[in-house]
Design an enzyme around this catalytic site. Structure first.
Site, PDB file in Angstrom:
ATOM      1  N   GLY A  46       0.856  -1.193   0.000  1.00  0.00           N
ATOM      2  CA  GLY A  46       0.000   0.000   0.000  1.00  0.00           C
ATOM      3  C   GLY A  46       0.883   1.230   0.000  1.00  0.00           C
ATOM      4  O   GLY A  46       2.062   1.151   0.351  1.00  0.00           O
ATOM      5  N   GLN A  51       3.145   9.865   1.354  1.00  0.00           N
ATOM      6  CA  GLN A  51       4.429   9.172   1.442  1.00  0.00           C
ATOM      7  C   GLN A  51       5.361   9.507   0.281  1.00  0.00           C
ATOM      8  O   GLN A  51       6.550   9.197   0.335  1.00  0.00           O
ATOM      9  CB  GLN A  51       4.221   7.649   1.533  1.00  0.00           C
ATOM     10  CG  GLN A  51       3.556   7.237   2.841  1.00  0.00           C
ATOM     11  CD  GLN A  51       3.389   5.744   2.936  1.00  0.00           C
ATOM     12  OE1 GLN A  51       2.440   5.196   2.388  1.00  0.00           O
ATOM     13  NE2 GLN A  51       4.308   5.062   3.596  1.00  0.00           N
ATOM     14  N   CYS A  94       5.859  -0.090   7.724  1.00  0.00           N
ATOM     15  CA  CYS A  94       5.538   1.110   6.956  1.00  0.00           C
ATOM     16  C   CYS A  94       6.758   1.512   6.143  1.00  0.00           C
ATOM     17  O   CYS A  94       7.869   1.553   6.677  1.00  0.00           O
ATOM     18  CB  CYS A  94       5.136   2.249   7.892  1.00  0.00           C
ATOM     19  SG  CYS A  94       4.643   3.743   7.013  1.00  0.00           S
ATOM     20  N   LEU A  95       6.536   1.795   4.857  1.00  0.00           N
ATOM     21  CA  LEU A  95       7.652   2.177   3.992  1.00  0.00           C
ATOM     22  C   LEU A  95       8.304   3.477   4.454  1.00  0.00           C
ATOM     23  O   LEU A  95       9.450   3.742   4.100  1.00  0.00           O
ATOM     24  CB  LEU A  95       7.166   2.307   2.536  1.00  0.00           C
ATOM     25  CG  LEU A  95       6.669   1.000   1.906  1.00  0.00           C
ATOM     26  CD1 LEU A  95       6.037   1.272   0.554  1.00  0.00           C
ATOM     27  CD2 LEU A  95       7.809   0.000   1.777  1.00  0.00           C
ATOM     28  N   HIS A 136      -4.522   1.438   7.705  1.00  0.00           N
ATOM     29  CA  HIS A 136      -3.159   1.983   7.806  1.00  0.00           C
ATOM     30  C   HIS A 136      -2.984   3.158   6.824  1.00  0.00           C
ATOM     31  O   HIS A 136      -2.440   4.200   7.184  1.00  0.00           O
ATOM     32  CB  HIS A 136      -2.174   0.842   7.511  1.00  0.00           C
ATOM     33  CG  HIS A 136      -0.724   1.215   7.430  1.00  0.00           C
ATOM     34  ND1 HIS A 136       0.225   0.768   8.326  1.00  0.00           N
ATOM     35  CD2 HIS A 136      -0.044   1.990   6.542  1.00  0.00           C
ATOM     36  CE1 HIS A 136       1.411   1.258   7.996  1.00  0.00           C
ATOM     37  NE2 HIS A 136       1.281   2.000   6.907  1.00  0.00           N
ATOM     38  N   GLU A 137      -3.484   2.984   5.586  1.00  0.00           N
ATOM     39  CA  GLU A 137      -3.317   4.038   4.565  1.00  0.00           C
ATOM     40  C   GLU A 137      -4.195   5.254   4.866  1.00  0.00           C
ATOM     41  O   GLU A 137      -3.761   6.394   4.697  1.00  0.00           O
ATOM     42  CB  GLU A 137      -3.643   3.490   3.171  1.00  0.00           C
ATOM     43  CG  GLU A 137      -2.837   2.280   2.722  1.00  0.00           C
ATOM     44  CD  GLU A 137      -1.346   2.440   2.851  1.00  0.00           C
ATOM     45  OE1 GLU A 137      -0.861   3.582   2.922  1.00  0.00           O
ATOM     46  OE2 GLU A 137      -0.654   1.410   2.902  1.00  0.00           O
ATOM     47  N   HIS A 140      -2.645   7.422   7.275  1.00  0.00           N
ATOM     48  CA  HIS A 140      -1.629   8.320   6.685  1.00  0.00           C
ATOM     49  C   HIS A 140      -2.269   9.628   6.204  1.00  0.00           C
ATOM     50  O   HIS A 140      -1.682  10.699   6.350  1.00  0.00           O
ATOM     51  CB  HIS A 140      -0.949   7.661   5.483  1.00  0.00           C
ATOM     52  CG  HIS A 140       0.227   6.783   5.820  1.00  0.00           C
ATOM     53  ND1 HIS A 140       1.346   7.253   6.467  1.00  0.00           N
ATOM     54  CD2 HIS A 140       0.471   5.474   5.565  1.00  0.00           C
ATOM     55  CE1 HIS A 140       2.220   6.258   6.599  1.00  0.00           C
ATOM     56  NE2 HIS A 140       1.708   5.160   6.061  1.00  0.00           N
TER      57      HIS A 140
HETATM   58  O1  GNR Z   1       3.987  -2.554   2.721  1.00  0.00           O
HETATM   59  C1  GNR Z   1       3.297  -2.417   3.737  1.00  0.00           C
HETATM   60  N1  GNR Z   1       2.950  -3.517   4.469  1.00  0.00           N
HETATM   61  C2  GNR Z   1       2.009  -3.476   5.489  1.00  0.00           C
HETATM   62  C3  GNR Z   1       1.932  -4.600   6.322  1.00  0.00           C
HETATM   63  C4  GNR Z   1       1.001  -4.635   7.338  1.00  0.00           C
HETATM   64  C5  GNR Z   1       0.155  -3.570   7.539  1.00  0.00           C
HETATM   65  C6  GNR Z   1       0.234  -2.445   6.736  1.00  0.00           C
HETATM   66  C7  GNR Z   1       1.153  -2.398   5.704  1.00  0.00           C
HETATM   67  S1  GNR Z   1       1.231  -1.011   4.668  1.00  0.00           S
HETATM   68  C8  GNR Z   1       2.913  -1.056   4.175  1.00  0.00           C
HETATM   69  C9  GNR Z   1       3.190   0.004   3.127  1.00  0.00           C
HETATM   70  C10 GNR Z   1       2.977   1.367   3.731  1.00  0.00           C
HETATM   71  O2  GNR Z   1       3.748   1.915   4.483  1.00  0.00           O
HETATM   72  N2  GNR Z   1       1.862   1.975   3.437  1.00  0.00           N
HETATM   73  O3  GNR Z   1       1.564   3.170   3.986  1.00  0.00           O
HETATM   74 NI    NI Z   2       2.637   3.257   5.863  1.00  0.00          NI
END
Ligand code: GNR
Ligand code: NI
Length: 173
Positions: A46, A51, A94-95, A136-137, A140
């Site tokens: 995601g 980001q 999270c990236l 999660h997204e 953000h």
């Molecule tokens: O790549 C991602 N893996 C992930 C694993 C578990 C819960 C959420 C994520 S999102 C993350 C990519 C990211 O930072 N998206 O904002």
């Molecule tokens: Ni993230």
């Protein structure tokens, strides 16, 4: 399509609220395509526009496994309109916070309203990993990171490590 640079902790843009998309046009679709390319390159499942430094309410997701065909999905102005009482736990990463992983509990199911890349509205129910990644997204887009759900002690340790790293990077230039 271009791979963009991913913004990392402690960049303060990650704490900002993203603004609604007003028009779903070719410029926005180009941005979404760059986000998809950047997500695959990372690799991640995601990516929110913030980001790559763009404060617009836009995110992309692809939770397909490596052996499965790619299935990128674009969510514009997504909103959680319902969440389940039942929680589920995933180990999140999270990236923007590389190499940090921890277990986070969130609602197991959510109903999300959004526009697709053609500007068409949808309301869809998600569960499993997709429900977790969407939450999660969408966090953000509201300036919230998964480490905000950890204890102050854990979060403080993580933020300090990345702040120190960023300072050393600047000193090395
Ligand atoms: O790549 C991602 N893996 C992930 C694993 C578990 C819960 C959420 C994520 S999102 C993350 C990519 C990211 O930072 N998206 O904002
Ligand atoms: Ni993230």
């Amino acid at each position: 399509m271009a791979i963009r640079k991913i913004v990392k902790l402690p960049d303060p843009i990650l704490k900002k609220i993203s603004q609604p998309v007003e028009r779903v046009d070719d410029e926005l679709r180009d941005l979404a395509d760059d986000m998809i390319a950047t997500m695959y390159d990372a690799p991640g499942i995601g990516l929110a526009a913030v980001q790559i430094g763009v404060l617009r309410r836009l995110l992309v997701v692809d939770i397909a496994k490596e052996e499965e065909p790619r299935s990128p999905q674009v969510f514009i102005n997504p909103e959680i309109i319902w969440s389940s009482e039942e929680l589920s736990e995933y180990e999140e990463g999270c990236l923007s916070i590389p190499e940090v992983f921890d277990n986070i509990q969130r609602p197991a199911e959510v109903r999300v309203s959004y526009l697709d890349r053609d500007g068409k509205p949808h309301e869809t129910r998600y569960d499993g990993l997709m429900a977790t990644v969407l939450q999660h997204e969408i966090d953000h887009l509201n300036g919230i990171l998964f480490i905000d759900y950890l204890s102050r002690l854990k979060r403080g340790t993580i933020v300090r490590k990345f702040t120190k790293q960023a300072r050393q990077q600047r000193e090395n230039v």
